[in-house]
Enzyme design. Structure first.
Site, PDB file in Angstrom:
ATOM      1  N   LYS A  59       0.596  -1.058   0.052  1.00 10.97           N
ATOM      2  CA  LYS A  59       0.089  -0.085  -0.087  1.00 10.97           C
ATOM      3  C   LYS A  59       0.846   1.477  -0.095  1.00 10.97           C
ATOM      4  CE  LYS A  59      -4.068  -1.968   2.392  1.00 10.97           C
ATOM      5  NZ  LYS A  59      -5.004  -1.940   3.543  1.00 10.97           N
ATOM      6  N   ALA A  75      -1.369   0.952   6.238  1.00  8.73           N
ATOM      7  CA  ALA A  75      -1.544   0.048   7.393  1.00  8.73           C
ATOM      8  C   ALA A  75      -2.626  -0.901   6.737  1.00  8.73           C
ATOM      9  CB  ALA A  75      -2.174   0.529   8.464  1.00  8.73           C
ATOM     10  N   ASP A  76      -2.326  -2.193   7.484  1.00 10.22           N
ATOM     11  CA  ASP A  76      -3.348  -3.369   7.113  1.00 10.22           C
ATOM     12  C   ASP A  76      -3.629  -3.982   8.528  1.00 10.22           C
ATOM     13  OD1 ASP A  76      -4.612  -4.820   4.954  1.00 10.22           O
ATOM     14  OD2 ASP A  76      -3.927  -6.769   5.876  1.00 10.22           O
ATOM     15  N   THR A  77      -4.686  -4.489   8.759  1.00 13.53           N
ATOM     16  CA  THR A  77      -5.207  -5.207   9.711  1.00 13.53           C
ATOM     17  C   THR A  77      -5.952  -6.481   9.464  1.00 13.53           C
ATOM     18  OG1 THR A  77      -5.877  -3.114  11.062  1.00 13.53           O
ATOM     19  CG2 THR A  77      -6.634  -5.206  12.065  1.00 13.53           C
ATOM     20  N   GLY A 112      -0.244  -4.263  10.448  1.00 15.04           N
ATOM     21  CA  GLY A 112       1.083  -3.948   9.505  1.00 15.04           C
ATOM     22  C   GLY A 112       1.078  -2.439   9.652  1.00 15.04           C
TER      23      GLY A 112
END
Length: 196
Positions: A59, A75-77, A112
């Site tokens: 991203k 970010a990633d969840t 992340g």
């Protein structure tokens, strides 16, 4: 020399309204919200932490070049049950399956975070929060599904909503479960010279 937040734009590489709300809690209001459009498919045998890190980095790589001289946050969840990554619930059947799997069990929410500084430096971090779900009755799952707040949520639930009643214990960052660990974002940004 540290950059001043008044001089250097802050860009959020995410379309998540939850991340926008979380950042506002610590006084961060992005100059631009620039959602990345990447393939978020899980690779074969990919572990949750590896996936969250990779997606956050991808991203960032998609958005940062469009904003030279800015600080960019991506970010990633993911919700992980052991080595298994649970999907984002896009329909009621998926949400129900996720809640049935999580019922009475411990799982992890893995976030992340990837940040590009105005001078080109990068910081990347993976944050993990332990979450314990109580054993859910079928009627509780049915009521939760009927409320609709599961839509688009990783693992089919929103800790900041009615699902809070299902969670007797967490270990780690609460805001990570919502979508972004604020303490980690703050530490990473200030470490890169951004004045929050």
């Amino acid at each position: 020399m540290a950059n001043s937040s008044a001089q250097v734009p802050f860009i959020l590489a995410s379309a998540s309204p939850r991340r926008l709300d979380l950042l506002a809690q610590i006084g961060l209001r992005p100059a631009v919200v620039d959602a990345p459009h990447i393939d978020e498919a899980v690779l074969p045998r990919e572990l949750p932490g590896t996936y969250a890190r990779r997606i956050a980095q991808e991203k960032l790589a998609a958005v940062a070049p469009r904003h030279p001289g800015a600080f960019v946050l991506a970010a990633d969840t993911v919700v992980a049950l052991g080595r298994r990554i649970l999907p984002k619930a896009e329909d009621a059947a998926t949400a129900q399956r996720c809640l049935e799997l999580l019922s009475g069990r411990r799982h992890k929410v893995v976030g992340g975070i990837a940040i590009a500084a105005a001078d080109g430096r990068h910081a990347i971090r993976v944050v993990s929060t332990n979450v314990i779900f109580k054993r859910l009755e079928a009627a509780e799952i049915e009521r939760y599904i009927a409320g609709g707040e599961w839509y688009g949520k990783a693992g089919g639930y929103a800790v900041q909503g009615q699902a809070a009643a299902f969670i007797p214990s967490i270990g780690g960052s609460y805001s990570n479960i919502v979508g972004l660990s604020l303490s980690d974002v703050y530490a990473m940004l200030t470490g890169l010279g951004y004045k929050v």
